[in-house]
Design a protein around this motif. Structure first.
Motif, PDB file in Angstrom:
ATOM      1  N   LEU A   1       4.799   9.810  10.089  1.00  0.00           N
ATOM      2  CA  LEU A   1       3.831   9.030   9.314  1.00  0.00           C
ATOM      3  C   LEU A   1       2.727   9.971   8.854  1.00  0.00           C
ATOM      4  CD1 LEU A   1       3.556   6.053  11.840  1.00  0.00           C
ATOM      5  CD2 LEU A   1       4.974   6.140   9.792  1.00  0.00           C
ATOM      6  N   ASP A   2       2.728  10.280   7.569  1.00  0.00           N
ATOM      7  CA  ASP A   2       1.759  11.224   7.002  1.00  0.00           C
ATOM      8  C   ASP A   2       0.636  10.430   6.336  1.00  0.00           C
ATOM      9  OD1 ASP A   2       0.508  13.491   6.130  1.00  0.00           O
ATOM     10  OD2 ASP A   2       2.019  14.049   4.650  1.00  0.00           O
ATOM     11  N   GLU A   3      -0.479  10.278   7.042  1.00  0.00           N
ATOM     12  CA  GLU A   3      -1.636   9.513   6.540  1.00  0.00           C
ATOM     13  C   GLU A   3      -1.205   8.107   6.091  1.00  0.00           C
ATOM     14  OE1 GLU A   3      -4.667  10.439   6.752  1.00  0.00           O
ATOM     15  OE2 GLU A   3      -4.565  12.585   7.059  1.00  0.00           O
ATOM     16  N   PRO A   4      -0.548   7.343   6.956  1.00  0.00           N
ATOM     17  CA  PRO A   4       0.027   6.066   6.506  1.00  0.00           C
ATOM     18  C   PRO A   4      -1.003   4.985   6.205  1.00  0.00           C
ATOM     19  CG  PRO A   4       0.243   6.268   8.877  1.00  0.00           C
ATOM     20  CD  PRO A   4      -0.287   7.589   8.378  1.00  0.00           C
ATOM     21  N   THR A   5      -2.222   5.105   6.749  1.00  0.00           N
ATOM     22  CA  THR A   5      -3.218   4.052   6.549  1.00  0.00           C
ATOM     23  C   THR A   5      -4.362   4.487   5.642  1.00  0.00           C
ATOM     24  OG1 THR A   5      -4.327   4.705   8.611  1.00  0.00           O
ATOM     25  CG2 THR A   5      -2.713   2.926   8.741  1.00  0.00           C
ATOM     26  N   ALA A   6      -4.162   5.570   4.907  1.00  0.00           N
ATOM     27  CA  ALA A   6      -5.218   6.045   4.005  1.00  0.00           C
ATOM     28  C   ALA A   6      -5.469   5.011   2.914  1.00  0.00           C
ATOM     29  CB  ALA A   6      -4.824   7.382   3.388  1.00  0.00           C
ATOM     30  N   GLY A   7      -6.690   4.501   2.849  1.00  0.00           N
ATOM     31  CA  GLY A   7      -7.079   3.595   1.779  1.00  0.00           C
ATOM     32  C   GLY A   7      -6.492   2.206   1.849  1.00  0.00           C
ATOM     33  N   VAL A   8      -6.048   1.777   3.029  1.00  0.00           N
ATOM     34  CA  VAL A   8      -5.470   0.437   3.130  1.00  0.00           C
ATOM     35  C   VAL A   8      -6.369  -0.454   3.975  1.00  0.00           C
ATOM     36  CG1 VAL A   8      -3.133   1.324   2.882  1.00  0.00           C
ATOM     37  CG2 VAL A   8      -4.085   1.008   5.158  1.00  0.00           C
TER      38      VAL A   8
ATOM     39  N   LEU B   1      15.745  11.541  10.678  1.00  0.00           N
ATOM     40  CA  LEU B   1      14.334  11.616  10.314  1.00  0.00           C
ATOM     41  C   LEU B   1      13.981  10.558   9.275  1.00  0.00           C
ATOM     42  CD1 LEU B   1      11.946  13.591  10.959  1.00  0.00           C
ATOM     43  CD2 LEU B   1      12.623  14.875   8.927  1.00  0.00           C
ATOM     44  N   GLY B   2      12.877   9.861   9.490  1.00  0.00           N
ATOM     45  CA  GLY B   2      12.326   8.952   8.489  1.00  0.00           C
ATOM     46  C   GLY B   2      10.886   9.324   8.223  1.00  0.00           C
ATOM     47  N   ILE B   3      10.541   9.579   6.970  1.00  0.00           N
ATOM     48  CA  ILE B   3       9.204  10.085   6.628  1.00  0.00           C
ATOM     49  C   ILE B   3       8.492   9.133   5.687  1.00  0.00           C
ATOM     50  CG2 ILE B   3       7.938  11.946   5.484  1.00  0.00           C
ATOM     51  CD1 ILE B   3       9.916  13.915   6.549  1.00  0.00           C
ATOM     52  N   VAL B   4       7.270   8.777   6.044  1.00  0.00           N
ATOM     53  CA  VAL B   4       6.388   7.993   5.183  1.00  0.00           C
ATOM     54  C   VAL B   4       5.386   8.962   4.560  1.00  0.00           C
ATOM     55  CG1 VAL B   4       4.764   6.081   5.039  1.00  0.00           C
ATOM     56  CG2 VAL B   4       6.633   6.017   6.713  1.00  0.00           C
ATOM     57  N   PRO B   5       5.478   9.221   3.253  1.00  0.00           N
ATOM     58  CA  PRO B   5       4.607  10.215   2.624  1.00  0.00           C
ATOM     59  C   PRO B   5       3.212   9.669   2.360  1.00  0.00           C
ATOM     60  CG  PRO B   5       6.018   9.242   0.967  1.00  0.00           C
ATOM     61  CD  PRO B   5       6.443   8.639   2.281  1.00  0.00           C
ATOM     62  N   GLN B   6       2.284  10.591   2.072  1.00  0.00           N
ATOM     63  CA  GLN B   6       0.929  10.185   1.707  1.00  0.00           C
ATOM     64  C   GLN B   6       0.915   9.441   0.376  1.00  0.00           C
ATOM     65  OE1 GLN B   6      -2.335  13.009   1.914  1.00  0.00           O
ATOM     66  NE2 GLN B   6      -1.180  14.319   3.287  1.00  0.00           N
ATOM     67  N   GLU B   7       1.656   9.969  -0.599  1.00  0.00           N
ATOM     68  CA  GLU B   7       1.603   9.448  -1.962  1.00  0.00           C
ATOM     69  C   GLU B   7       2.397   8.148  -2.079  1.00  0.00           C
ATOM     70  OE1 GLU B   7       2.670  12.471  -1.170  1.00  0.00           O
ATOM     71  OE2 GLU B   7       0.911  13.676  -1.713  1.00  0.00           O
ATOM     72  N   LEU B   8       1.947   7.270  -2.963  1.00  0.00           N
ATOM     73  CA  LEU B   8       2.686   6.040  -3.252  1.00  0.00           C
ATOM     74  C   LEU B   8       3.770   6.345  -4.278  1.00  0.00           C
ATOM     75  CD1 LEU B   8      -0.196   3.403  -3.479  1.00  0.00           C
ATOM     76  CD2 LEU B   8       1.442   3.702  -1.615  1.00  0.00           C
ATOM     77  N   VAL B   9       4.988   6.485  -3.815  1.00  0.00           N
ATOM     78  CA  VAL B   9       6.130   6.805  -4.671  1.00  0.00           C
ATOM     79  C   VAL B   9       7.065   5.596  -4.671  1.00  0.00           C
ATOM     80  CG1 VAL B   9       8.036   8.383  -5.078  1.00  0.00           C
ATOM     81  CG2 VAL B   9       5.924   9.236  -4.019  1.00  0.00           C
TER      82      VAL B   9
END
Length: 319
Positions: free
Chosen positions: A164-171, A86-94
């Protein structure tokens, strides 16, 4: 074997605040499978339970009931194997502010026991438009560039399942295009992709199948093409500077000057136009088009609650 399997998943959070408050049921008996190689969309309004479901899949939260598996590995009992798949891209910029982009990706590789991973890291940097940022400190990157690094970190161990959890939010538009080209190429190579997004045009363009959540329950589980084909309504689209008559305003979706009115057929289209003429509403750029995924989504979310959940069918043969 499904790539991801959610079976009878429920999540209840204890009551907070005053005594006597009811517990919060974030997920209510959610069941569906995502087949290997699918590009699958998980949609719903804020508070529908999407993030809770992803958190359970990632092992960041425990389900109150039910099971979640990745390639047959239970995310709680076989957590190490499940994480490797599993590879997960979170909403938050960490991000870690002390390392360069390449160092961050090398450290991420090390977490999965990959000691000589620079060839794949170079491919990720190139594919995600990060090649010229490889030696830049993470603190120096813009928000969009940090988002690209998060995607690279999720892919650094070549997981067969990508979330991909909201990967393009605000980009910006460039990042969105770069990201989707890269992820679509991985999907064509056999990677399974699970996407949550509020950009429904992205889900319509990318996802072969969709699940829609409302108040913790699955209210739709179907191929994207089937959902669109089953939408009987047309949409009357136009621009105006005038106020709509109340009977039309109650039905319309209005964004600034743009108005979209659902219409079930020619007779209702003519009735809408007659009401606009009678009210003296001047319109521009008038069009009649088929309902899109946003129209279907709003219709389903506004529909009355059903007594039983829909069948939990799997994808079958992908077309």
């Amino acid at each position: 074997m499904p790539a991801i399997s959610f079976q009878s998943v429920s999540k209840v959070y204890p009551a907070a605040g005053k005594s006597g408050a009811a517990p919060l049921k974030a997920l209510d008996n959610v069941s569906f499978d995502i087949e290997e190689g699918e590009f699958f969309g998980l949609l719903g309004p804020n508070g529908a339970g999407k993030t809770t479901l992803i958190s359970i899949l990632a092992g960041l939260a425990r389900a109150t009931a039910g099971t979640v598996k990745v390639h047959g590995y239970d995310v709680q009992q076989d957590f190490m194997q499940a994480r490797r798949h599993l590879g997960i891209v979170p909403q938050e910029l960490v991000f870690d502010p002390f390392f360069t982009v390449r160092e961050a990706l090398r450290f991420q590789s090390g977490y999965f026991g990959l000691h000589r991973n620079d060839d794949w890291i170079d491919e990720l940097l190139s594919g995600l438009g990060l090649a010229d940022k490889a030696r830049a400190n993470m603190r120096q990157l813009s928000g969009g560039m940090k988002r690209r690094v998060l995607v690279a970190q999720a892919l650094v161990h070549k997981p067969p399942v990508i979330v991909l959890d909201e990967p393009t939010a605000g980009v910006d538009v460039e990042l969105r295009q770069t990201l989707w080209q890269f992820v679509a190429a991985l999907n064509r190579k056999g990677h399974t992709v699970l996407l949550t997004t509020h950009y429904l045009e992205e889900a319509e363009a990318l996802c072969q199948r969709l699940a829609m959540l409302k108040k913790g329950q699955v209210i739709a589980l179907e191929r994207t093409s089937t959902l669109l084909n089953n939408a009987t309504a047309n949409v009357l689209y136009f621009k105006t500077d005038n106020a709509l008559p109340p009977e039309l305003a109650a039905q319309a979706r209005t964004t600034g000057r743009i108005v979209e009115l659902p219409a079930s057929g020619p007779a209702e289209i003519e009735a809408h136009l007659a009401a606009l003429r009678q009210a003296g509403v001047a319109v521009e750029d008038l069009e009649i088009r088929k309902a899109d995924l946003e129209d279907v989504f709003i219709q389903l979310m506004n529909a009355p609650a059903i007594a039983t959940p829909p069948p939990t069918t799997t994808a079958g043969v992908l077309s």
